[in-house]
Write a protein that holds these residues in place. Sequence first.
Motif, PDB file in Angstrom:
ATOM      1  N   LYS A   1       4.741  -1.425 -15.768  1.00  0.00           N
ATOM      2  CA  LYS A   1       3.663  -2.381 -15.535  1.00  0.00           C
ATOM      3  C   LYS A   1       3.689  -2.853 -14.069  1.00  0.00           C
ATOM      4  N   ALA A   2       4.878  -3.192 -13.588  1.00  0.00           N
ATOM      5  CA  ALA A   2       5.017  -3.654 -12.193  1.00  0.00           C
ATOM      6  C   ALA A   2       4.647  -2.533 -11.224  1.00  0.00           C
ATOM      7  N   TYR A   3       5.068  -1.326 -11.543  1.00  0.00           N
ATOM      8  CA  TYR A   3       4.767  -0.153 -10.710  1.00  0.00           C
ATOM      9  C   TYR A   3       3.256   0.058 -10.646  1.00  0.00           C
ATOM     10  N   LYS A   4       2.602  -0.030 -11.796  1.00  0.00           N
ATOM     11  CA  LYS A   4       1.157   0.183 -11.873  1.00  0.00           C
ATOM     12  C   LYS A   4       0.433  -0.824 -10.966  1.00  0.00           C
ATOM     13  N   GLU A   5       0.827  -2.101 -11.107  1.00  0.00           N
ATOM     14  CA  GLU A   5       0.182  -3.140 -10.287  1.00  0.00           C
ATOM     15  C   GLU A   5       0.392  -2.849  -8.800  1.00  0.00           C
TER      16      GLU A   5
END
Length: 266
Positions: free
Chosen positions: A257-261
Motif C-alpha cells: 500500500k505504501a509502495y503504491k502511494e
Amino acid sequence: MERFNNKKILLSFLLAIPFFFGGFIPNETMMPAFRMKKIVLDAGHGGKDPGNLGSKSKEKDINLAVTLLVGKYIKENMPDVEVIYTREDDSFPTVYERPKIANVNKADLFVSIHSNAAANKSAFGTETFVMGTKHFEANFDIVKKENSVILLEENYEENYEGFDPTSPESYMMFNLMSKAYIENSLTLADHIETQFRDRVGRKSRGVKQGPFYVLWTPSMPSVLVELGFLSNTEEEKFLMSQEGKEYMASAIFRSIKAYKEQVEIN
Ligand SMILES: [Zn+2]
C-alpha cells in the motif's frame, strides 16, 4: 534599424508560439499518471516441491497461507487493484511459469513469498531479495537452492534454454533487468523489511540482491520475501501460528500500500 526589426519579428514569433501550440505542448500533467492496477502474488513451491522443511512444517504450506492472506487484504482494502495468484492451492506451477503469468498479464508488480532454512539452527530473521547480481555470491547457496527447483521440472532443458542453476555464469543474463524496475523493487523491499522489523518485531536480515529465476520479470518490479527460518524452532512456531501468518501478511500488505502511494505520486 533592420536588426531591431528582426529582433521584434523574432520576439513576436516567440510570443505567438503558445497560441499556435496552445493545447499541444506536452507537459507532465498531460502524461497519464501511473496507477498500480495489477499485482501477481506468488506462493513459492507447491505440489511435489515442498520447499524447505521445518520439523513440523513445509515451506509450501506457510507460503500459500501467507500469500492468500496478503491477497485477501489487498482485495478488501484496495478495490482498484486486481490480484492474480500463481497458485491458490497445493499445485506446482513451474519456476518458468510463475514470472510468465506476471509478464503475460502485464502486471505492475510481482511478489514471491518464501520461507527459509539453514543448517545452522540458530539462524533466524526475515530477508527480502530483489533481482540483481551485485554481491550475490555471498547468497549463492540460497539462490542456488531456490533456482534448483527447476531441476524437478519436466522439459527443463527446453524451457530454460541452457540456464544451469548451479553455474554462476548462467546468471549473467539477469544483468539485463531495467534499472528503474530494480529501484522500485528496492523501494518495496525496504518497506517490507521495515514493516517486519518495526511493526511485527521480527529480526530483519535486510534487503539483498539475488538472481532468482522467479524474479525474471523484465517489465515490472519484483521482490522475493523470505518470511523466516523454518529450521529455527521459535521462528517455525511463529510462522505456523495463525497470528504469525496474519502479522506477516498484514506487514506485506501495508508495504504494498505504501509502495503504491509512493510510485503513484512520482
Ligand atoms: Zn522457497
